[in-house]
Design a protein around this motif. Structure first.
Motif, PDB file in Angstrom:
ATOM      1  N   PHE A 181       0.746  -1.140   0.007  1.00 52.36           N
ATOM      2  CA  PHE A 181      -0.196   0.001  -0.218  1.00 52.36           C
ATOM      3  C   PHE A 181       0.705   1.284  -0.074  1.00 52.36           C
ATOM      4  O   PHE A 181       0.500   2.060  -0.682  1.00 52.36           O
ATOM      5  N   LEU A 223      -5.521   3.791   4.784  1.00 52.30           N
ATOM      6  CA  LEU A 223      -6.248   2.750   4.185  1.00 52.30           C
ATOM      7  C   LEU A 223      -7.078   2.158   5.306  1.00 52.30           C
ATOM      8  O   LEU A 223      -6.525   1.737   6.520  1.00 52.30           O
ATOM      9  N   TRP A 258     -10.373   0.184  -2.709  1.00 55.26           N
ATOM     10  CA  TRP A 258      -9.010  -0.270  -2.753  1.00 55.26           C
ATOM     11  C   TRP A 258      -9.185  -1.701  -3.303  1.00 55.26           C
ATOM     12  O   TRP A 258      -8.197  -2.081  -4.194  1.00 55.26           O
TER      13      TRP A 258
END
Length: 321
Positions: A181, A223, A258
């Motif tokens: 990420f 995230l 995502w």
């Protein structure tokens, strides 16, 4: 001798004339009635106050959903003036580095701006139906609920431009590699097609150790699971649309997006992630939403591309192709 009584000479005791005039009588109010009237008065005041608070809350909530973004590093968002920057301290129950004083918006932005003229910019703006996704891969509704700072990949930092310090976070317990990420976010931010070129800024990474020591961070890219996203984006409701937000100094990326992307990008999940990072950070730099300039043209990155391309073609970068 017979006495003739003169008129008015008789003592008129016991006649009705001896009764007091009703207009002069003061009727005493019983204690129980006084207490009841006081209670009723207090109840009326309480109801009135509650109505005032309710109306004020509704007006305030509406204000916070109006367009406007802000970045707390000296960069001025479009149409807004920063009164004072927010700090990097945490402000949320059990969530490290949670934004203080948030104002939010759906998958595109929000602003916890100290300036009253800057409120929320939404990418999704609460569509009537859930925003479409490209796949139906399973996504956990929640993680651990806590956030950890992530190490940012090294590399050369642009030498010129206005400095924008950034950190990267991930919710604990997500089925996503923190390193992967961070690599995506870092790559998007330093790409020549990105905001460094468009806005002449210089993104400077701040490590977890530096943040723990008190280093300032202008933008946090985070995230988060749908549950934590809803918390970090509150009062905006992100649960129906499964969208992300910009809030305070944090770009909150919804794990659902995502993992699943959006139908506007088809199966090109990598490009959609580039767009998601670029769009949210764009709000942090002060950019609001725009519309598609014309059918078939590359979409500006601040178009709400998750929701609709408006006739444009998908394009994830701030600069033109």
């Amino acid at each position: 001798m017979t006495t003739v009584e003169q008129p008015g000479s008789r003592a008129r005791r016991g006649t009705v004339d001896d009764a007091p005039d009703e207009s002069t009588v003061v009727k005493e109010v019983p204690d129980w009635l006084r207490r009841q009237r006081r209670r009723e008065a207090r109840l009326r005041r309480t109801v009135l106050l509650a109505l005032v608070v309710l109306v004020a809350g509704a007006v305030f909530a509406r204000w916070r959903e109006d367009p406007g973004t802000v970045l707390a590093s000296g960069l001025r968002p479009v149409g807004a003036v920063i009164a004072s920057p927010a700090g990097d301290a945490a402000a949320g129950a059990g969530v490290p580095d949670a934004p203080a004083g948030p104002a939010t918006a759906a998958d595109g932005s929000a602003s916890g701006a100290p300036d009253s003229s800057a409120a929320a910019h939404a990418e999704e703006d609460a569509p009537a139906e859930p925003a479409p996704v490209a796949s139906q891969q399973p996504v956990p509704s929640s993680g651990a609920g806590s956030i950890s700072a992530v190490e940012i990949p090294g590399g050369a930092v642009k030498a010129t431009g206005r400095t924008v310090a950034y950190g990267i976070d991930i919710e604990d317990g997500l089925p996503v590699s923190a390193a992967d990420f961070a690599a995506v976010v870092h790559t998007v931010l330093v790409d020549d097609r990105g905001w460094q070129t468009k806005d002449a800024v210089r993104f400077v990474p701040v490590s977890p150790a530096e943040r723990a020591a008190g280093a300032h961070v202008d933008i946090r890219v985070t995230l988060a699971s749908p549950t934590l996203t809803a918390s970090l984006c509150a009062p905006l409701n992100t649960s129906t649309e499964q969208v992300s937000c910009w809030n305070g100094m944090r770009a909150v990326l919804n794990l659902t997006r995502w993992v699943r992307g959006a139908s506007t990008y088809g199966d090109d999940l990598a490009s959609y992630r580039d767009y998601l990072v670029s769009h949210e950070v764009g709000h942090g730099l002060g950019h609001g939403h725009v519309n598609c300039p014309g059918p078939g043209q590359p979409s500006p990155v601040m178009v709400q591309q998750t929701k609709d391309l408006e006739g444009c073609t998908a394009w994830p970068w701030p600069t033109s192709p």
